[in-house]
Motif scaffolding. Structure first.
Motif, PDB file in Angstrom:
ATOM      1  N   ARG A 515       0.835  -1.204   0.000  1.00 47.29           N
ATOM      2  CA  ARG A 515       0.000   0.000   0.000  1.00 47.29           C
ATOM      3  C   ARG A 515       0.871   1.256   0.000  1.00 47.29           C
ATOM      4  NH1 ARG A 515      -2.872   2.850  -1.699  1.00 47.29           N
ATOM      5  NH2 ARG A 515      -4.686   3.919  -0.845  1.00 47.29           N
ATOM      6  N   VAL A 516       1.936   1.277   0.825  1.00 45.89           N
ATOM      7  CA  VAL A 516       2.824   2.437   0.870  1.00 45.89           C
ATOM      8  C   VAL A 516       3.542   2.606  -0.469  1.00 45.89           C
ATOM      9  CG1 VAL A 516       4.943   3.328   1.923  1.00 45.89           C
ATOM     10  CG2 VAL A 516       3.110   2.446   3.373  1.00 45.89           C
ATOM     11  N   TYR A 517       3.933   1.505  -1.085  1.00 44.61           N
ATOM     12  CA  TYR A 517       4.545   1.574  -2.421  1.00 44.61           C
ATOM     13  C   TYR A 517       3.596   2.242  -3.407  1.00 44.61           C
ATOM     14  CZ  TYR A 517       5.862  -0.064  -7.084  1.00 44.61           C
ATOM     15  OH  TYR A 517       6.185  -0.128  -8.424  1.00 44.61           O
ATOM     16  N   GLU A 518       2.344   1.836  -3.399  1.00 52.97           N
ATOM     17  CA  GLU A 518       1.365   2.409  -4.331  1.00 52.97           C
ATOM     18  C   GLU A 518       1.099   3.882  -4.022  1.00 52.97           C
ATOM     19  OE1 GLU A 518      -1.943  -0.388  -3.887  1.00 52.97           O
ATOM     20  OE2 GLU A 518      -1.666  -0.865  -6.018  1.00 52.97           O
ATOM     21  N   MET A 519       1.034   4.208  -2.734  1.00 56.99           N
ATOM     22  CA  MET A 519       0.745   5.591  -2.348  1.00 56.99           C
ATOM     23  C   MET A 519       1.894   6.523  -2.747  1.00 56.99           C
ATOM     24  SD  MET A 519      -1.048   5.008   1.378  1.00 56.99           S
ATOM     25  CE  MET A 519      -1.334   6.749   1.682  1.00 56.99           C
ATOM     26  N   GLU A 520       3.137   6.080  -2.542  1.00 58.91           N
ATOM     27  CA  GLU A 520       4.259   6.922  -2.950  1.00 58.91           C
ATOM     28  C   GLU A 520       4.283   7.085  -4.473  1.00 58.91           C
ATOM     29  OE1 GLU A 520       9.046   7.428  -2.235  1.00 58.91           O
ATOM     30  OE2 GLU A 520       8.226   5.400  -2.378  1.00 58.91           O
ATOM     31  N   LYS A 521       3.961   6.020  -5.177  1.00 58.65           N
ATOM     32  CA  LYS A 521       3.927   6.099  -6.637  1.00 58.65           C
ATOM     33  C   LYS A 521       2.876   7.112  -7.101  1.00 58.65           C
ATOM     34  CE  LYS A 521       3.654   3.138 -10.732  1.00 58.65           C
ATOM     35  NZ  LYS A 521       3.452   1.743 -11.214  1.00 58.65           N
ATOM     36  N   GLU A 522       1.739   7.105  -6.427  1.00 60.72           N
ATOM     37  CA  GLU A 522       0.684   8.064  -6.760  1.00 60.72           C
ATOM     38  C   GLU A 522       1.092   9.485  -6.382  1.00 60.72           C
ATOM     39  OE1 GLU A 522      -4.019   8.892  -5.636  1.00 60.72           O
ATOM     40  OE2 GLU A 522      -3.081   6.976  -5.117  1.00 60.72           O
ATOM     41  N   LEU A 523       1.817   9.609  -5.272  1.00 62.52           N
ATOM     42  CA  LEU A 523       2.206  10.921  -4.758  1.00 62.52           C
ATOM     43  C   LEU A 523       3.325  11.553  -5.575  1.00 62.52           C
ATOM     44  CD1 LEU A 523       1.650  12.835  -2.275  1.00 62.52           C
ATOM     45  CD2 LEU A 523       3.613  11.727  -1.199  1.00 62.52           C
ATOM     46  N   THR A 524       4.315  10.735  -5.960  1.00 59.81           N
ATOM     47  CA  THR A 524       5.522  11.262  -6.609  1.00 59.81           C
ATOM     48  C   THR A 524       5.625  10.925  -8.085  1.00 59.81           C
ATOM     49  OG1 THR A 524       6.870   9.308  -6.115  1.00 59.81           O
ATOM     50  CG2 THR A 524       6.739  11.020  -4.413  1.00 59.81           C
ATOM     51  N   GLY A 525       4.810   9.980  -8.537  1.00 63.19           N
ATOM     52  CA  GLY A 525       4.910   9.569  -9.926  1.00 63.19           C
ATOM     53  C   GLY A 525       5.899   8.442 -10.162  1.00 63.19           C
ATOM     54  N   LYS A 526       6.539   7.969  -9.077  1.00 64.65           N
ATOM     55  CA  LYS A 526       7.540   6.906  -9.224  1.00 64.65           C
ATOM     56  C   LYS A 526       7.470   5.967  -8.026  1.00 64.65           C
ATOM     57  CE  LYS A 526      12.498   6.091  -9.826  1.00 64.65           C
ATOM     58  NZ  LYS A 526      13.845   6.726  -9.886  1.00 64.65           N
ATOM     59  N   GLY A 527       7.378   4.675  -8.301  1.00 65.12           N
ATOM     60  CA  GLY A 527       7.359   3.689  -7.228  1.00 65.12           C
ATOM     61  C   GLY A 527       8.767   3.239  -6.873  1.00 65.12           C
ATOM     62  N   ASP A 528       8.992   2.965  -5.617  1.00 65.63           N
ATOM     63  CA  ASP A 528      10.313   2.552  -5.131  1.00 65.63           C
ATOM     64  C   ASP A 528      10.426   1.037  -5.246  1.00 65.63           C
ATOM     65  OD1 ASP A 528      12.666   2.036  -3.807  1.00 65.63           O
ATOM     66  OD2 ASP A 528      12.257   3.375  -2.129  1.00 65.63           O
ATOM     67  N   ARG A 529      10.886   0.560  -6.420  1.00 61.71           N
ATOM     68  CA  ARG A 529      10.993  -0.875  -6.665  1.00 61.71           C
ATOM     69  C   ARG A 529      12.017  -1.522  -5.744  1.00 61.71           C
ATOM     70  NH1 ARG A 529       8.896  -2.859 -11.757  1.00 61.71           N
ATOM     71  NH2 ARG A 529      10.008  -4.764 -11.191  1.00 61.71           N
ATOM     72  N   ASP A 530      13.089  -0.796  -5.428  1.00 58.56           N
ATOM     73  CA  ASP A 530      14.115  -1.350  -4.556  1.00 58.56           C
ATOM     74  C   ASP A 530      13.533  -1.695  -3.190  1.00 58.56           C
ATOM     75  OD1 ASP A 530      16.987  -1.881  -3.795  1.00 58.56           O
ATOM     76  OD2 ASP A 530      16.553  -0.240  -2.411  1.00 58.56           O
ATOM     77  N   PHE A 531      12.737  -0.768  -2.616  1.00 58.27           N
ATOM     78  CA  PHE A 531      12.078  -1.027  -1.335  1.00 58.27           C
ATOM     79  C   PHE A 531      11.162  -2.239  -1.438  1.00 58.27           C
ATOM     80  CE2 PHE A 531       7.870  -0.341   0.668  1.00 58.27           C
ATOM     81  CZ  PHE A 531       8.206  -0.608   1.985  1.00 58.27           C
ATOM     82  N   LEU A 532      10.425  -2.335  -2.526  1.00 58.02           N
ATOM     83  CA  LEU A 532       9.472  -3.428  -2.688  1.00 58.02           C
ATOM     84  C   LEU A 532      10.192  -4.774  -2.798  1.00 58.02           C
ATOM     85  CD1 LEU A 532       6.388  -3.337  -2.788  1.00 58.02           C
ATOM     86  CD2 LEU A 532       6.532  -3.490  -5.280  1.00 58.02           C
ATOM     87  N   GLU A 533      11.286  -4.805  -3.538  1.00 57.10           N
ATOM     88  CA  GLU A 533      12.028  -6.055  -3.701  1.00 57.10           C
ATOM     89  C   GLU A 533      12.663  -6.504  -2.391  1.00 57.10           C
ATOM     90  OE1 GLU A 533      14.819  -5.970  -6.900  1.00 57.10           O
ATOM     91  OE2 GLU A 533      13.355  -5.225  -8.345  1.00 57.10           O
ATOM     92  N   ARG A 534      13.314  -5.550  -1.679  1.00 58.65           N
ATOM     93  CA  ARG A 534      13.945  -5.904  -0.413  1.00 58.65           C
ATOM     94  C   ARG A 534      12.909  -6.423   0.578  1.00 58.65           C
ATOM     95  NH1 ARG A 534      15.648  -1.737   2.343  1.00 58.65           N
ATOM     96  NH2 ARG A 534      14.947  -0.089   0.931  1.00 58.65           N
ATOM     97  N   SER A 535      11.778  -5.742   0.641  1.00 57.73           N
ATOM     98  CA  SER A 535      10.733  -6.148   1.566  1.00 57.73           C
ATOM     99  C   SER A 535      10.160  -7.506   1.177  1.00 57.73           C
ATOM    100  CB  SER A 535       9.613  -5.100   1.590  1.00 57.73           C
ATOM    101  OG  SER A 535      10.107  -3.842   1.974  1.00 57.73           O
ATOM    102  N   TYR A 536      10.002  -7.731  -0.109  1.00 57.22           N
ATOM    103  CA  TYR A 536       9.395  -8.977  -0.591  1.00 57.22           C
ATOM    104  C   TYR A 536      10.190 -10.197  -0.144  1.00 57.22           C
ATOM    105  CZ  TYR A 536       7.727 -12.534  -3.860  1.00 57.22           C
ATOM    106  OH  TYR A 536       7.221 -13.682  -4.407  1.00 57.22           O
ATOM    107  N   HIS A 537      11.509 -10.135  -0.253  1.00 54.74           N
ATOM    108  CA  HIS A 537      12.336 -11.281   0.121  1.00 54.74           C
ATOM    109  C   HIS A 537      12.193 -11.598   1.611  1.00 54.74           C
ATOM    110  CE1 HIS A 537      14.171 -11.780  -3.745  1.00 54.74           C
ATOM    111  NE2 HIS A 537      14.605 -10.532  -3.776  1.00 54.74           N
ATOM    112  N   LYS A 538      12.151 -10.564   2.468  1.00 52.92           N
ATOM    113  CA  LYS A 538      12.009 -10.795   3.907  1.00 52.92           C
ATOM    114  C   LYS A 538      10.577 -11.212   4.259  1.00 52.92           C
ATOM    115  CE  LYS A 538      14.995 -10.420   6.267  1.00 52.92           C
ATOM    116  NZ  LYS A 538      15.709  -9.335   6.960  1.00 52.92           N
ATOM    117  N   LEU A 539       9.615 -10.718   3.505  1.00 57.31           N
ATOM    118  CA  LEU A 539       8.228 -11.103   3.754  1.00 57.31           C
ATOM    119  C   LEU A 539       7.966 -12.558   3.370  1.00 57.31           C
ATOM    120  CD1 LEU A 539       6.546  -7.808   2.551  1.00 57.31           C
ATOM    121  CD2 LEU A 539       6.340  -8.767   4.856  1.00 57.31           C
ATOM    122  N   LEU A 540       8.706 -13.074   2.408  1.00 56.52           N
ATOM    123  CA  LEU A 540       8.593 -14.497   2.078  1.00 56.52           C
ATOM    124  C   LEU A 540       9.003 -15.357   3.267  1.00 56.52           C
ATOM    125  CD1 LEU A 540       9.954 -14.831  -1.576  1.00 56.52           C
ATOM    126  CD2 LEU A 540       7.619 -15.217  -0.787  1.00 56.52           C
TER     127      LEU A 540
END
Length: 549
Positions: A515-540
């Motif tokens: 949700r925060v990834y989507e909100m920042e993308k909407e706010l700034t026009g760019k999503g932080d893929r690095d944050f999403l990838e790092r989080s994804y591996h630990k969330l697995l």
């Protein structure tokens, strides 16, 4: 054509907030480990007594081991508390307010509240204070504290709530009649940064009562005690009288002679800093050291201890340092405020020596207020009413005020600081014995800095979604902290809360990250893929833990 449309859409989305002064501050490039504009902020707890971190008892009874009555006399190990307090990123030094109405038995240095056994429905703060405004960079902040003019009813609050035995409503401060005839002060505290290291402060005292009334205002400046723990005492920082002028007094603090924090991979110091106040303030000095004689009947390390200002101002004792040095200091002002009127005091806390430090404090505060108006004008929905805008602004400001540095090394806490004085063996089996790796010096969003002055993983996840509206950078950092190796357990579990990190919290972290990834993308026009990838591996890993659990 589609790419051009996407680029145009991104630019349009980024423009409103990106044009604000505070957004520009947070995006300024910088070197070093700390973002300059967020180095100082409201990272001070409103209650550090009766927390798990300060509990070294044999049975885990944190509320009984370290009480509110002890808090003014006992130095904290894991973090400070205060009223409208600010500190640096690693809480080397704290600036907070204290008051006395001339009738209280206690100098009001921290918020009062009831423990679980005293409260009618659990722990409960018994003060009225309101976070009114804040920017994400904390270049502007405002808080309101309501202080009665009569003797504060400590015993009445405890006895009446305890006597209700969990039945009926809580007995609140206003129920005592202490605010009758409007006999109270509204104290407004404002902070505005002229630069990342230059804080302008305005304290306005409004007498709401029918008669003239007196209030003592004592802004406190002190160093967190980092020198008393371990097998031997370490060198201390110091505060002394600073250079004064015809219209101001000054406290000069310096941490150059103390040891830097040992568990940081870089040397972190504040250097010399100046706290300026208007003429007429009486400088007082003591040490941020436990009063062992009062609490335990054993000798003190020196003649000047943490509760000296309380004893000096309230009880009239001669217990402050006449040499005017120490690790804790304040400026003591006595204001007489006519009925229905107000009096203001201006202060400045900066790394620069100034000839006229208070001259432009009001101007800086007005400038930052205007920038705060500008910032929230970009946040509010276009069709929001004025009331809805005010509600959203104060709610988001309150979220920003509720940041706190969470200092806790579970391994050190479990073993004790001094090998010659280990904690009782039984306490190793009470809670958190599977979390020896958890080691935090992070700025985290708290559920409440008095009632819950410790992070709770699922509360934090929901907080970050709200905070992403104004500060997606802080929201991402908080979500990542829970997945970082000093927090997340090797088995994949995310720590719940300090009363027992192994307890279960609902699995909402993955949703919050997305949700925060989507909100920042909407706010700034760019999503932080690095944050999403790092989080994804630990969330697995966390998902695997849930499946196995």
């Amino acid at each position: 054509m589609e790419q051009k449309k996407e680029a145009k859409k991104a630019a349009e989305q980024k423009t409103p907030l990106a044009s604000t002064e505070d957004y520009k501050r947070l995006e300024e490039p910088y070197e070093g480990p700390v973002q300059p504009w967020t180095r100082w902020g409201p990272y001070v707890s409103e209650r550090s007594w009766a927390t798990v971190r300060e509990d070294y008892s044999a049975d885990g009874s944190a509320w009984d081991y370290f009480t509110h009555e002890m808090a003014r006399s006992k130095a904290y190990r894991w973090g400070e508390d205060g009223i409208a307090g600010v500190c640096d990123r690693y809480q080397i030094q704290v600036l907070a307010m204290a008051f006395w109405n001339g009738k209280d038995p206690i100098l009001k240095e921290r918020m009062f509240g009831l423990s679980s056994s005293e409260g009618n429905h659990g722990e409960d703060v018994k003060e009225y204070y309101y976070y009114l405004d804040s920017l994400p960079s904390h270049a502007y902040m405002k808080q309101l504290y309501k202080y009665p003019q009569q003797e504060y009813p400590y015993a009445d609050l405890v006895d009446t709530n305890r006597g209700r035995g969990g039945q009926g409503p809580e007995y609140e401060l206003i129920d005592t009649g202490i605010f009758g005839e409007d006999r109270y002060f509204d104290v407004y505290i404002e902070y505005a940064k002229a630069s990342p290291e230059d804080l302008c402060v305005r304290v306005e005292v409004c007498n709401r009562g029918p008669e003239e009334a007196e209030l003592h205002v004592l802004p406190h400046l002190w160093f967190r005690n980092t020198w008393s723990w371990g097998p031997g005492r370490k060198p201390k920082p110091g505060i002394s009288r600073g250079p004064e002028g015809p219209n101001h007094v000054c406290l000069l603090s310096d941490d150059q002679n103390s040891e830097p924090l040992a568990n940081l991979p870089f040397e972190y110091r504040l250097g010399p800093r100046y706290f300026y106040g208007p003429e007429g303030g009486q400088p007082l000095f003591t040490e941020n050291e436990t009063n062992f004689e009062k609490l335990y009947g054993s000798p003190n390390h020196g003649p000047y201890v943490k509760d000296a200002f309380h004893r000096h101002v309230v009880d009239g004792e001669d217990c402050v340092n006449p040499e005017q040095t120490g690790t804790k200091a304040c400026l003591h002002y006595t204001l007489s405020v006519p009925a229905g009127e107000s009096r203001a005091l201006l202060f400045r806390f900066t790394d620069q020596q100034m000839d006229e430090p208070l001259k432009d404090v009001e101007w800086v505060i007005r400038q930052r207020r205007a920038e705060t108006d500008e910032f929230y004008d970009k946040i509010h929905p276009p069709k929001a009413t004025e009331d809805e805008k005010r509600i959203q602004r104060q709610a988001l400001s309150s979220m920003l005020w509720t940041k706190q540095i969470y200092i806790f090394d579970v391994h050190a806490w479990m073993d004790g600081d001094n090998p010659a004085l280990p904690p009782p063996e039984s306490r190793k089996y009470i809670r958190n014995r599977h979390w020896l790796h958890l080691n935090s010096m992070r700025i985290l969003s708290m559920p409440d800095k008095w009632e819950y002055p410790w992070f709770a993983a699922w509360d934090l996840a929901f907080h970050c979604v709200a905070l992403a509206l104004v500060d997606p950078w802080f929201a991402k950092r908080n979500l990542w902290h829970m997945l970082f190796e000093q927090f997340q357990h090797p088995n994949g579990q995310i720590p719940a809360y300090e009363w027992e990190f192994s307890d279960l919290n609902p699995p909402v972290h993955a949703w919050a990250c997305w949700r925060v990834y989507e909100m920042e993308k909407e706010l700034t026009g760019k999503g932080d893929r690095d944050f999403l990838e790092r989080s994804y591996h630990k969330l697995l890993i966390n998902f695997a833990w849930w499946v196995n659990k």
